[in-house]
Motif scaffolding. Structure first.
Motif, PDB file in Angstrom:
ATOM      1  N   GLN A 218      -1.849  -5.302   5.231  1.00 42.81           N
ATOM      2  CA  GLN A 218      -2.508  -6.719   5.282  1.00 42.81           C
ATOM      3  C   GLN A 218      -3.179  -6.670   3.930  1.00 42.81           C
ATOM      4  N   SER A 219      -4.093  -5.837   2.907  1.00 42.73           N
ATOM      5  CA  SER A 219      -4.446  -5.443   2.105  1.00 42.73           C
ATOM      6  C   SER A 219      -3.353  -5.461   1.225  1.00 42.73           C
ATOM      7  N   ILE A 220      -2.824  -5.201   1.105  1.00 43.13           N
ATOM      8  CA  ILE A 220      -1.012  -5.616   0.091  1.00 43.13           C
ATOM      9  C   ILE A 220      -1.310  -6.965  -0.064  1.00 43.13           C
ATOM     10  N   VAL A 221      -0.904  -8.075   0.992  1.00 36.44           N
ATOM     11  CA  VAL A 221      -1.112  -9.416   0.408  1.00 36.44           C
ATOM     12  C   VAL A 221      -2.228 -10.232  -0.204  1.00 36.44           C
ATOM     13  N   THR A 256       9.172  -6.602   8.968  1.00 36.26           N
ATOM     14  CA  THR A 256       9.424  -7.296   7.625  1.00 36.26           C
ATOM     15  C   THR A 256       8.252  -7.742   6.262  1.00 36.26           C
ATOM     16  N   LEU A 257       9.563  -7.594   5.043  1.00 32.27           N
ATOM     17  CA  LEU A 257       7.980  -7.636   3.567  1.00 32.27           C
ATOM     18  C   LEU A 257       8.552  -9.048   3.471  1.00 32.27           C
ATOM     19  N   ARG A 258       8.256  -9.826   3.017  1.00 33.10           N
ATOM     20  CA  ARG A 258       8.974 -11.110   1.978  1.00 33.10           C
ATOM     21  C   ARG A 258       8.194 -12.086   1.207  1.00 33.10           C
ATOM     22  N   ALA A 268       5.958  -4.763  -3.247  1.00 30.76           N
ATOM     23  CA  ALA A 268       5.656  -5.073  -1.798  1.00 30.76           C
ATOM     24  C   ALA A 268       5.931  -4.081  -1.584  1.00 30.76           C
ATOM     25  N   ARG A 269       7.440  -3.069  -2.000  1.00 35.24           N
ATOM     26  CA  ARG A 269       7.782  -2.208  -1.292  1.00 35.24           C
ATOM     27  C   ARG A 269       7.058  -0.860  -2.111  1.00 35.24           C
ATOM     28  N   GLU A 270       6.739  -0.543  -3.337  1.00 34.62           N
ATOM     29  CA  GLU A 270       5.954   0.049  -3.528  1.00 34.62           C
ATOM     30  C   GLU A 270       4.755   0.057  -2.762  1.00 34.62           C
ATOM     31  N   ARG A 271       4.219  -0.502  -2.798  1.00 36.81           N
ATOM     32  CA  ARG A 271       2.697  -0.716  -2.542  1.00 36.81           C
ATOM     33  C   ARG A 271       2.356  -0.152  -0.901  1.00 36.81           C
TER      34      ARG A 271
END
Length: 388
Positions: A218-221, A256-258, A268-271
């Motif tokens: 969740q830190s990605i967001v 999922t990633l949106r 997002a994929r890389e992170r």
């Protein structure tokens, strides 16, 4: 409201078609009955008809009074693997399959427009009616593209429309730019070393590491994305272990990633991979991340969105057209068409979503009252884009 009179007069006939399709839902690439119904109706109207495009898709070609540009109009035909619990007469006759997203209505509205346009031909150029299979996760749009859709039907721009429960009937939403998200799936395997639950120091716990990964993702967001940009990271599955007293060797996570832009999609994929690597190092496990390509973001082009706005406002007035409408983090394979040509994907209000009448819900039903409006919208869009 300025619904086309000839289309309004056919409201009962359109309702009958819609309810017939609803009662006979078909899953992705199995839309044989629906495709035959569509093709037969196009041919009855004198429209050049192509069957089996992208396996079970149907394409109709209608030429206007004079040469000119070419516009594509797309509706989806497939249903969902959901057991319908409605009790009305036109409920699904196939257990475990229903039109829970309104594709029956989308197909009917485009057929209604085709009927009217075939009779009037009040336009220059060519209209291509695209009845697409397999929108619900199976990629019917890329299947049609791979079947040389753009070579066989060289549209200059392409347009789509989706009903939206919760938006008032008689309204539209039009968004320049991103209107729906990319959605990519991921599978993660966390590998540690199993041990007795009473002696955890002898093992390497993949459950603990997996739980930390759920939180860290969740830190990605929250910490790596501009707060004004939209992203959703959802871990929806977590499977590990078989016994109360044993630390397992592996944990399996999926989700999922949106994202709304191609750039943010790649970031997002890389992170996610970077976060997984950090958790692996911290907990002494190995983590493998597999990302499965989903639908790209659905991105409308500004000029085409403006034409859609004009067409909608001509029917319901400016006050009933939401311009720069809020995007959805759902996904749509119409995005593949928009990667190849300019175009726009709009919302048409389906009325209140009360009582479970929301998308992908077992009590959903399309609002037949908006069929003439949706068909009229397609006609006005064609007449503006291919002005005589």
């Amino acid at each position: 409201m300025s619904i086309i009179a000839d289309i309004a007069a056919r409201a009962d006939a359109l309702t009958a078609i819609r309810r017939d399709i609803h009662a006979h839902p078909e899953l992705a690439f199995e839309e044989h009955r629906t495709a035959a119904l569509v093709a037969d109706e196009l041919e009855r109207c004198g429209i050049e008809t192509h069957r089996g495009v992208g396996r079970t898709g149907v394409v109709g070609v209608l030429r206007g009074r004079n040469p000119g540009r070419c516009i594509g109009l797309r509706a989806d035909m497939d249903a969902l693997p959901i057991h319908e619990i409605n009790e009305f007469a036109h409920r699904s006759r196939h257990d475990g399959c229903m039109h829970a997203c309104g594709h029956d209505g989308h197909t009917t509205m485009l057929l209604g427009a085709a009927q009217y346009l075939a009779a009037t031909r009040n336009f220059d150029g060519t209209v291509v009616f695209v009845f697409q299979p397999a929108e619900e996760g199976e990629g019917g749009a890329p299947a049609m593209i791979e079947d040389d859709f753009f070579e066989r039907f060289p549209v200059d721009a392409i347009f789509g429309m989706h009903n939206w429960p919760g938006m008032p009937a008689g309204s539209f939403g039009v968004t320049p730019g991103a209107v729906m998200a990319a959605t990519d799936r991921f599978d993660i395997v966390v590998r540690g070393r199993g041990a007795h639950a009473a002696m955890p120091h002898l093992g390497v716990d993949p459950v603990q590491a997996g739980a930390q990964l759920v939180v860290a993702a969740q830190s990605i967001v929250s910490r790596t994305v501009d707060p004004l940009e939209a992203m959703v990271v959802s871990i929806t599955q977590f499977h590990a272990g078989e016994a109360y007293n044993a630390i397992p060797t592996e944990a399996h996570l999926s989700g999922t990633l949106r994202t709304l832009t191609p750039q943010l999609r790649m970031a997002a994929r890389e992170r996610l991979r970077q976060v997984a690597d950090g958790v692996a190092q911290s907990f002494g496990v190995t983590i493998d991340v597999t990302i499965l390509d989903g639908y790209p973001p659905t991105i409308n082009t500004a000029d085409e969105a403006a034409v859609c706005r004009e067409a909608a406002e001509s029917l319901v007035g400016a006050s009933q057209v939401s311009w720069a409408h809020r995007p959805s983090m759902g996904a749509e394979d119409f995005a593949y068409f928009l990667e190849k040509r300019p175009g726009c994907y709009v919302w048409i209000g389906n009325g209140p979503g009360d009582g479970g009448c929301t998308l992908h819900n077992a009590r959903y039903d399309f609002n037949d009252g908006i069929l003439p409006l949706g068909a009229s919208y397609w006609v006005r869009l064609v007449e503006r884009f291919l002005a005589v």
